[in-house]
Design an enzyme around this catalytic site. Structure first.
Site, mmCIF file in Angstrom:
data_model
loop_
_atom_site.group_PDB
_atom_site.id
_atom_site.type_symbol
_atom_site.label_atom_id
_atom_site.label_comp_id
_atom_site.label_asym_id
_atom_site.label_seq_id
_atom_site.Cartn_x
_atom_site.Cartn_y
_atom_site.Cartn_z
ATOM 1 N N THR A 85 0.997 -1.181 0.049
ATOM 2 C CA THR A 85 -0.189 -0.030 -0.018
ATOM 3 C C THR A 85 1.032 1.196 -0.016
ATOM 4 O O THR A 85 0.769 2.074 -0.568
ATOM 5 C CB THR A 85 -0.859 -0.083 1.217
ATOM 6 O OG1 THR A 85 -1.860 -1.205 1.248
ATOM 7 C CG2 THR A 85 -1.668 1.162 1.267
ATOM 8 N N ASN A 164 -5.070 -9.841 -8.000
ATOM 9 C CA ASN A 164 -5.425 -10.347 -6.671
ATOM 10 C C ASN A 164 -6.515 -11.246 -6.584
ATOM 11 O O ASN A 164 -6.672 -12.215 -5.856
ATOM 12 C CB ASN A 164 -5.162 -9.263 -5.496
ATOM 13 C CG ASN A 164 -5.982 -8.081 -5.684
ATOM 14 O OD1 ASN A 164 -5.869 -7.515 -6.832
ATOM 15 N ND2 ASN A 164 -6.947 -7.766 -5.028
ATOM 16 N N CYS A 336 -15.381 -5.736 1.611
ATOM 17 C CA CYS A 336 -16.180 -4.992 2.786
ATOM 18 C C CYS A 336 -15.327 -3.630 2.471
ATOM 19 O O CYS A 336 -14.267 -3.422 3.061
ATOM 20 C CB CYS A 336 -15.604 -5.688 4.198
ATOM 21 S SG CYS A 336 -16.317 -7.440 4.247
HETATM 22 C C1 LIG Z 1 -2.155 -7.289 -0.723
HETATM 23 C C2 LIG Z 1 -1.911 -6.447 -1.933
HETATM 24 C C3 LIG Z 1 -1.864 -4.985 -1.679
HETATM 25 C C4 LIG Z 1 -1.361 -4.391 -0.214
HETATM 26 O O1 LIG Z 1 -0.399 -4.825 0.401
HETATM 27 P P1 LIG Z 1 -0.113 -4.290 1.794
HETATM 28 O O2 LIG Z 1 1.431 -4.669 2.121
HETATM 29 O O3 LIG Z 1 -1.030 -5.387 2.589
HETATM 30 O O4 LIG Z 1 -0.265 -3.080 2.018
HETATM 31 C C5 LIG Z 1 -1.609 -4.355 -2.640
HETATM 32 N N1 LIG Z 1 -1.806 -4.760 -4.116
HETATM 33 C C6 LIG Z 1 -2.193 -6.112 -4.081
HETATM 34 C C7 LIG Z 1 -1.956 -6.419 -5.507
HETATM 35 C C8 LIG Z 1 -2.266 -6.788 -3.269
HETATM 36 O O5 LIG Z 1 -2.471 -8.268 -3.313
#
Ligand SMILES: *Cc1c(COP(=O)(O)O)cnc(C)c1O
Length: 390
Positions: A85, A164, A336
């Protein structure tokens, strides 16, 4: 590995974990490597005056090398962050702040993670113009689509490596080339791809890449943005000037050591792990599709991560489905957002109705998934859906 063992006759057993895309457990080998850095080796990597600091700095340097090697860059191109993030925020805001005097146009995709989309929405408030490309029903976008919307004032193209929710893998190399031809930088959120697919940043023309340790058997709260040399970003965190001025804040030494070890393991085991998980995933998917009528796979199947399937169960109530699936931990086609449960925006963009999106299950396998667990999951899912349909 007692933690992950599943005994089907044990009433206290945990649900079979099929949500590795949400997060992965820390590999015990990673944990073991991390532990000393909490206690005996607690030094601040920025302390230049004594052995405690030097030792910590050395450990960080080793981890930086392990990560750099996995994506074929040099260690000084690694910027450690708190996760993907933050890496996405740093990449997109960092480029915009640095380049908004030459252009304010950014191209991204409507099926990106919220960490990219919400960052873009934020920049719109600051005068950025964002184009959100819409993928085809298979989840893929084409380099031509990008070429058509590139402008002379486009400063950045940001396209995720692998999605994802549905696992589709975008044609990164060709998209980066198109972006570069127009003079724009190319960023990719590769959080779901790092350690799962071989990534070569120089070869693929990737200028900026985001990743997170907890999606590749490392700890939560640590990740990185890889910034190729020559690419300038404005830091988003002011302070002591850590990470060559690109991200201030005392380094999370145990987390960084864990991320490095996770990268080393991923590099060594990627090939065999991918093959093993592809076989298990294919079995899970084909069994469900053949045993349960009115089911289909969301997203392209040829260009897809091999450890994941996202299946829609037509004419099934999504909420009931999730409530009835007590013995498997999966995620549904819902997100959510604050207090309300909304249908997945990714699945909606692919053309699914709200009902179809709610009745879709993302099943993601990983390092500790066993054949027995998959056999059990197939049986459980088939039984639950049959019962629900009466
Ligand atoms: C999990 C995820 C994030 C966020 O990662 P964090 O380290 O939890 O902040 C961003 N992009 C994708 C594609 C993710 O799967």
């Amino acid at each position: 590995m007692a933690l992950f063992s599943q005994k089907n006759n044990d009433p206290m057993r945990l649900p079979v974990y099929l949500d590795y895309n949400a997060t992965t457990p820390v590999d015990p080998r990673v944990l073991e490597t991390m532990l000393p850095w909490f206690t005996e080796q607690f030094g601040n990597a920025a302390s230049r005056t004594h052995l405690y600091g030097w030792t910590a700095e050395e450990a960080v340097a080793t981890a930086r090398k392990q990560l750099a090697k996995l994506v074929h860059v040099t260690p000084k191109e690694v910027v450690f962050t708190s996760g993907a993030t933050e890496a996405n925020n740093l990449a997109i805001k960092g480029v915009f702040e640095k380049k908004s005097h030459v252009g304010k146009h950014i191209i991204t995709v409507a099926t990106e993670h919220k960490a990219v989309l919400d960052t873009c929405h934020h920049l719109e408030q600051l005068g950025a113009e964002i184009t959100y490309l819409v993928p085809a029903a298979d989840g893929l976008i084409t380099p031509q689509q990008v070429a058509e919307v590139l402008r002379s004032d486009t400063i950045l193209v940001s396209v995720m490596y692998a999605n994802n929710e549905i696992g589709v893998i975008q044609p990164i190399r060709d998209i980066a080339e198109v972006a570069h031809q127009a003079g724009a930088l190319f960023h990719t959120d590769a959080t779901q791809a790092v350690g799962k697919l071989p990534i070569d940043m120089p070869l693929e023309g990737i200028d900026l890449l985001s990743l997170s340790a907890h999606k590749l058997y490392g700890p939560k709260g640590i990740g990185a943005l890889i910034v190729r040399s020559g690419v300038e970003i404005a830091s988003q965190m002011d302070g002591g000037g850590h990470e060559r001025g690109r991200r201030s804040g005392t380094l999370n030494v145990p987390g960084i050591v864990g991320l490095g070890k996770a990268c080393e393991i991923a590099q060594k085991e990627m090939k065999s792990e991918t093959a093993r998980l592809a076989e298990l995933r294919n079995h899970l998917e084909s069994e469900i599709l053949s045993k349960v009528p009115d089911t289909f796979v969301n997203g392209t199947t040829p260009h897809r991560l091999s450890h994941l399937t996202n299946i829609c169960f037509e004419n099934v109530d999504g909420e009931n489905l999730l409530l009835s699936l007590r013995d498997v931990a999966v995620s549904t086609g819902s997100a959510c957002t604050s207090a309300s449960v909304l249908p997945s925006y990714v699945l909606k963009i692919l053309g699914l109705t709200d009902d179809q999106a709610y009745a879709s299950l993302r099943m993601s396998l990983g390092r500790f998934t066993t054949e027995e667990e998959i056999t059990f999951a197939i049986h459980h899912i088939v039984e639950v859906v049959e019962k629900m349909r009466g």
